[in-house]
Scaffold this motif. Sequence first.
Motif, PDB file in Angstrom:
ATOM      1  N   SER A  58      46.040  48.968  25.361  1.00  0.00           N
ATOM      2  CA  SER A  58      45.176  49.505  26.407  1.00  0.00           C
ATOM      3  C   SER A  58      44.478  48.357  27.127  1.00  0.00           C
ATOM      4  O   SER A  58      44.291  47.271  26.567  1.00  0.00           O
ATOM      5  N   VAL A  59      44.074  48.610  28.353  1.00  0.00           N
ATOM      6  CA  VAL A  59      43.383  47.581  29.122  1.00  0.00           C
ATOM      7  C   VAL A  59      42.035  47.238  28.464  1.00  0.00           C
ATOM      8  O   VAL A  59      41.600  46.086  28.504  1.00  0.00           O
ATOM      9  N   GLU A  60      41.404  48.214  27.834  1.00  0.00           N
ATOM     10  CA  GLU A  60      40.130  47.955  27.154  1.00  0.00           C
ATOM     11  C   GLU A  60      40.331  46.969  26.004  1.00  0.00           C
ATOM     12  O   GLU A  60      39.526  46.054  25.817  1.00  0.00           O
ATOM     13  N   GLU A  61      41.410  47.139  25.244  1.00  0.00           N
ATOM     14  CA  GLU A  61      41.710  46.227  24.134  1.00  0.00           C
ATOM     15  C   GLU A  61      42.033  44.836  24.675  1.00  0.00           C
ATOM     16  O   GLU A  61      41.587  43.832  24.138  1.00  0.00           O
ATOM     17  N   PHE A  62      42.805  44.786  25.750  1.00  0.00           N
ATOM     18  CA  PHE A  62      43.158  43.506  26.355  1.00  0.00           C
ATOM     19  C   PHE A  62      41.913  42.766  26.825  1.00  0.00           C
ATOM     20  O   PHE A  62      41.749  41.575  26.567  1.00  0.00           O
ATOM     21  N   GLU A  63      41.011  43.460  27.513  1.00  0.00           N
ATOM     22  CA  GLU A  63      39.788  42.817  28.003  1.00  0.00           C
ATOM     23  C   GLU A  63      38.882  42.380  26.867  1.00  0.00           C
ATOM     24  O   GLU A  63      38.199  41.367  26.974  1.00  0.00           O
ATOM     25  N   GLY A  68      36.478  37.161  29.872  1.00  0.00           N
ATOM     26  CA  GLY A  68      36.522  36.349  31.085  1.00  0.00           C
ATOM     27  C   GLY A  68      35.274  35.508  31.213  1.00  0.00           C
ATOM     28  O   GLY A  68      34.225  36.033  31.534  1.00  0.00           O
ATOM     29  N   LYS A  69      35.394  34.227  30.927  1.00  0.00           N
ATOM     30  CA  LYS A  69      34.231  33.369  31.096  1.00  0.00           C
ATOM     31  C   LYS A  69      34.270  32.782  32.490  1.00  0.00           C
ATOM     32  O   LYS A  69      35.332  32.359  32.963  1.00  0.00           O
ATOM     33  N   PRO A  70      33.153  32.767  33.153  1.00  0.00           N
ATOM     34  CA  PRO A  70      33.152  32.255  34.521  1.00  0.00           C
ATOM     35  C   PRO A  70      33.455  30.758  34.547  1.00  0.00           C
ATOM     36  O   PRO A  70      33.039  30.017  33.661  1.00  0.00           O
TER      37      PRO A  70
END
Length: 100
Positions: A58-63, A68-70
Amino acid sequence: MAKRAEVTKTKRPVRRRLAGRWKLEDAKARFSEVVRHAREEGPQRVSVRGHDAVVVMSVEEFERLTPGKPRAPFVEFMESLHLGGLDLDREADRGRDVEL
């Protein structure tokens, strides 16, 4: 009265699979089911010729797994290198004289 032959639909045999594991051919044929399982049960492994090849998640698991660090702006990045002691001055080079 003659007996009518019963017409039955023959279902494709359902292959038993391990939870969360799919053969590529089954995953292709039942992709929406693979996606549903990935969203409800967690990542689903897909194998090619008996070896795990990819994971559908799922996209939630992937994220969650790839925070994502800036990224720092370029100027801040260069300043963070602490290159103050590096001599970056050049001699004035005017090229060479060439007759045309």
